[in-house]
Design an enzyme around this catalytic site. Structure first.
Site, PDB file in Angstrom:
ATOM      1  N   GLY A 104      -2.167 -17.439   2.812  1.00 19.81           N
ATOM      2  CA  GLY A 104      -0.814 -17.463   3.362  1.00 19.81           C
ATOM      3  C   GLY A 104       0.291 -17.913   2.435  1.00 19.81           C
TER       4      GLY A 104
ATOM      5  N   GLU B 195      -8.310 -19.106   1.126  1.00 19.31           N
ATOM      6  CA  GLU B 195      -8.426 -17.636   1.078  1.00 19.31           C
ATOM      7  C   GLU B 195      -7.118 -17.011   0.612  1.00 19.31           C
ATOM      8  OE1 GLU B 195      -9.304 -16.611   5.123  1.00 19.31           O
ATOM      9  OE2 GLU B 195     -11.219 -17.653   5.147  1.00 19.31           O
ATOM     10  N   PRO B 196      -6.661 -17.290  -0.584  1.00 16.06           N
ATOM     11  CA  PRO B 196      -5.387 -16.715  -1.027  1.00 16.06           C
ATOM     12  C   PRO B 196      -5.535 -15.247  -1.395  1.00 16.06           C
ATOM     13  CG  PRO B 196      -6.387 -17.912  -2.831  1.00 16.06           C
ATOM     14  CD  PRO B 196      -7.299 -18.109  -1.642  1.00 16.06           C
ATOM     15  N   GLY B 197      -4.503 -14.479  -1.125  1.00 17.14           N
ATOM     16  CA  GLY B 197      -4.474 -13.078  -1.542  1.00 17.14           C
ATOM     17  C   GLY B 197      -3.203 -12.824  -2.314  1.00 17.14           C
ATOM     18  N   ARG B 198      -2.098 -12.745  -1.570  1.00 16.12           N
ATOM     19  CA  ARG B 198      -0.805 -12.386  -2.139  1.00 16.12           C
ATOM     20  C   ARG B 198      -0.410 -13.275  -3.322  1.00 16.12           C
ATOM     21  NH1 ARG B 198       3.303 -10.225   1.194  1.00 16.12           N
ATOM     22  NH2 ARG B 198       2.179 -11.116   2.954  1.00 16.12           N
TER      23      ARG B 198
ATOM     24  N   ARG C  98       5.510  -1.415   2.552  1.00 10.01           N
ATOM     25  CA  ARG C  98       6.060  -2.727   2.926  1.00 10.01           C
ATOM     26  C   ARG C  98       7.545  -2.688   3.318  1.00 10.01           C
ATOM     27  NH1 ARG C  98       6.280  -6.962   0.660  1.00 10.01           N
ATOM     28  NH2 ARG C  98       5.412  -8.222   2.311  1.00 10.01           N
TER      29      ARG C  98
ATOM     30  N   CYS D  81       9.441  13.029   4.715  1.00 10.49           N
ATOM     31  CA  CYS D  81      10.376  13.548   5.703  1.00 10.49           C
ATOM     32  C   CYS D  81      10.619  12.607   6.866  1.00 10.49           C
ATOM     33  CB  CYS D  81       9.873  14.888   6.206  1.00 10.49           C
ATOM     34  SG  CYS D  81       9.791  16.035   4.844  1.00 10.49           S
ATOM     35  N   GLU D  82      11.049  11.414   6.603  1.00  5.72           N
ATOM     36  CA  GLU D  82      11.574  10.569   7.666  1.00  5.72           C
ATOM     37  C   GLU D  82      12.530   9.545   7.075  1.00  5.72           C
ATOM     38  OE1 GLU D  82       8.595   7.788   9.498  1.00  5.72           O
ATOM     39  OE2 GLU D  82       7.195   9.306   8.777  1.00  5.72           O
TER      40      GLU D  82
ATOM     41  N   TYR E 299      -0.837  -5.986  -1.268  1.00 11.30           N
ATOM     42  CA  TYR E 299      -0.527  -5.156  -0.098  1.00 11.30           C
ATOM     43  C   TYR E 299       0.329  -3.950  -0.485  1.00 11.30           C
ATOM     44  CZ  TYR E 299      -2.277  -9.441   1.988  1.00 11.30           C
ATOM     45  OH  TYR E 299      -3.059 -10.536   2.294  1.00 11.30           O
TER      46      TYR E 299
HETATM   47  N1  LLP Z   1      -7.338 -14.896   5.283  1.00 15.38           N
HETATM   48  C1  LLP Z   1      -7.166 -14.156   6.387  1.00 15.38           C
HETATM   49  C2  LLP Z   1      -8.061 -14.377   7.528  1.00 15.38           C
HETATM   50  C3  LLP Z   1      -6.134 -13.194   6.451  1.00 15.38           C
HETATM   51  O1  LLP Z   1      -5.978 -12.466   7.546  1.00 15.38           O
HETATM   52  C4  LLP Z   1      -5.293 -13.009   5.322  1.00 15.38           C
HETATM   53  C5  LLP Z   1      -4.229 -12.002   5.342  1.00 15.38           C
HETATM   54  C6  LLP Z   1      -5.523 -13.795   4.181  1.00 15.38           C
HETATM   55  C7  LLP Z   1      -6.546 -14.735   4.192  1.00 15.38           C
HETATM   56  C8  LLP Z   1      -4.699 -13.656   2.932  1.00 15.38           C
HETATM   57  O2  LLP Z   1      -3.382 -13.982   3.176  1.00 15.38           O
HETATM   58  P1  LLP Z   1      -2.339 -14.065   1.956  1.00 15.38           P
HETATM   59  O3  LLP Z   1      -2.757 -15.260   1.094  1.00 15.38           O
HETATM   60  O4  LLP Z   1      -2.420 -12.812   1.222  1.00 15.38           O
HETATM   61  O5  LLP Z   1      -1.035 -14.287   2.616  1.00 15.38           O
HETATM   62  N2  LLP Z   1       0.167  -6.448   4.876  1.00 15.38           N
HETATM   63  C9  LLP Z   1       0.974  -7.644   4.947  1.00 15.38           C
HETATM   64  C10 LLP Z   1       0.140  -8.902   4.807  1.00 15.38           C
HETATM   65  C11 LLP Z   1      -1.000  -9.003   5.792  1.00 15.38           C
HETATM   66  C12 LLP Z   1      -1.836 -10.239   5.634  1.00 15.38           C
HETATM   67  C13 LLP Z   1      -3.087 -10.139   6.443  1.00 15.38           C
HETATM   68  N3  LLP Z   1      -3.971 -11.261   6.353  1.00 15.38           N
HETATM   69  C14 LLP Z   1       2.091  -7.577   3.901  1.00 15.38           C
HETATM   70  O6  LLP Z   1       2.199  -6.571   3.192  1.00 15.38           O
HETATM   71  O7  LLP Z   1       2.890  -8.507   3.814  1.00 15.38           O
END
Ligand code: LLP
Length: 440
Positions: free
Chosen positions: A246, A293-296, A332, A363-364, A393
């Site tokens: 998050g 659980e970092p992603g972004r 996004r 086309c939108e 993402y």
């Molecule tokens: N753990 C769980 C259970 C999650 O559902 C997510 C993201 C993460 C970890 C990683 O979160 P992060 O660190 O990346 O914020 N498509 C959207 C973002 C959707 C996030 C879904 N869950 C966007 O483009 O902003």
């Protein structure tokens, strides 16, 4: 000192560089649109995040590969020591294909199917993050059938509003995620009823793109008290607490110069310092391992989407810069009204600016990449634009809408510019479809 992602994207001789690679040169024979990532920027973000956790004695990072699941990237994070947070059997297949041990997997998600549960059990994953009583019962049943034990953590829903946008807030009871705290407590207390499950941890994930650290503080304080209370109950032994992902990033890259890059570095340093303080305040004396659980945060600012200008179209109301990337390549802006800064690969030196909409060929009207932004008026057909902060993402949410290819991905590392995923061309898509069409 570790650098931040933004430091790897800079202008030199008026040309955009990634690490030490000049994009103008690198793109001479490469088709647009395409994604370009800096692997070193991802590594540096990982290191920054890890440093922020060093205030706690025992931590573990599980990269949320939904953010960017390219095999080269997930392998890179695994080599840096990360486990993998997955949400589908497809992501498990990616982990295996990248030769990452399945024992490093945490499996999240509200809709795990029986088949997915069986596969995950047979792969001996690290932990299932449980999202409902029904799922707990099913996993217990399947584990019993297979004569194995299922390691689980219950994802507790703290009923907190967080997340950069309504669509990516996940910690409210009106959201589909997790189990409310009193119900989850009862499940921990009755854990002996689920004899094929090992209740290893407690998990939470309140949302994505969170930059207000006080929201984490609120949620973590809640979870720390909750876990402490559980640990005091006889028969409950927790070995880890999973705080989810998050942590947000800066999407505003309006200026790409040494002053603003330093400002961004200060901002990210401050954000991580505040995050670290929150962790320390809430979990310093916890005996359990703390999971993340970092992603972004790890990939977002380490990627660009490169696109060529097809046409400038000016009517009485607007100037549209029509580019060859579209909402199918980066959804996004359309989906979340997300802002991605845009800069030319070759900067015009003294050109006046115009307010434009940067739009794709789809086309939108919702097919836009940026609206009412200021761009140099000299940008011409064929010039390449870089859409910033597209490393998370971005490619993973792409589609072939309007019969367009799913575009290629490139990575820069140590002066090398390599393809890390070929485009899925329309021709290839048609080959697949023709096979079925001609067999009926
Ligand atoms: N753990 C769980 C259970 C999650 O559902 C997510 C993201 C993460 C970890 C990683 O979160 P992060 O660190 O990346 O914020 N498509 C959207 C973002 C959707 C996030 C879904 N869950 C966007 O483009 O902003």
């Amino acid at each position: 000192m570790t650098r931040c992602a933004e430091e790897h994207f800079y202008y030199h001789n008026h040309t955009l560089h990634v690490e030490n690679v000049c994009l103008h040169t690198a793109m001479q024979n490469i088709e647009t649109p395409c994604y370009v990532y800096s692997i070193t920027a991802m590594r540096d973000q990982f290191q920054l995040f890890k440093n922020a956790l060093s205030c706690l004695p025992r931590t573990r990072i599980f990269y949320a590969l939904k953010a960017n699941s390219n095999l080269s990237i997930i392998k890179h994070f695994s080599d840096l020591g990360a486990g993998m947070d997955v949400v589908s059997v497809g992501e498990i297949e990616r982990v295996e294909t990248a030769t990452i041990p399945t024992q490093d997997i945490v499996f999240s998600g509200v809709g795990k199917t029986t088949e997915e549960i069986d596969i995950a059990l047979s792969k001996e994953i690290h932990c299932f993050n449980i999202e409902s009583i029904e799922e707990l019962e099913l996993i217990n049943q399947r584990a019993k059938n297979l004569n194995v034990k299922a390691p689980i953590a219950i994802r507790v829903n703290p009923n907190i509003e967080a997340g950069g946008n309504d669509k990516i807030s996940t910690g409210r009871l009106t959201d589909k995620f997790g189990i409310d705290a009193p119900t989850a407590r009862q499940l921990y207390i009755n854990n002996h009823q689920y004899e094929a499950c090992i209740f290893k941890g407690v998990a939470m994930h309140i949302g994505s793109q969170i930059t207000d650290i006080s929201l984490f503080d609120r949620a973590y304080r809640f979870l720390a008290a909750y876990a402490k209370e559980l640990a005091a109950v006889e028969g409950i032994t927790l070995t880890h607490i999973d705080l989810g992902g998050g942590l947000g990033i800066a999407y505003d890259q309006t200026h790409i110069d040494s002053v603003s890059i330093q400002e961004k570095k200060q901002a990210v340093t401050q954000l991580l310092q505040d995050y670290s303080d929150v962790l320390k305040n809430n979990f310093l004396h916890f005996p359990n391992e703390i999971h993340f659980e970092p992603g972004r945060f790890l990939t977002g600012n380490a990627g660009l989407l490169l696109t060529r200008i097809i046409r400038n179209k000016i009517n009485q109301e607007k100037h549209f810069v029509i580019v060859d990337a579209a909402m199918n390549d980066i959804i996004r802006p359309t989906l979340y009204d997300a802002h991605h800064s845009i800069h030319p690969v070759t900067a015009s030196i003294h050109s006046e600016k115009h307010v434009v909409d940067v739009v794709g060929p789809i086309c939108e009207t919702g097919d836009f990449i940026a609206r009412s932004i200021s761009m140099p008026s000299k940008e011409a057909c064929g010039d390449i634009l870089a859409i910033f902060s597209a490393g998370a993402y971005g490619s993973v949410q792409s589609s072939s809408y309007n019969s367009r290819p799913v575009i290629a991905e490139y990575a820069v590392q140590n002066m090398h510019f390599n393809c890390i995923k070929h485009a899925y061309t329309v021709k290839e898509q048609l080959e697949k479809e023709k096979q079925v069409h001609f067999s009926i």
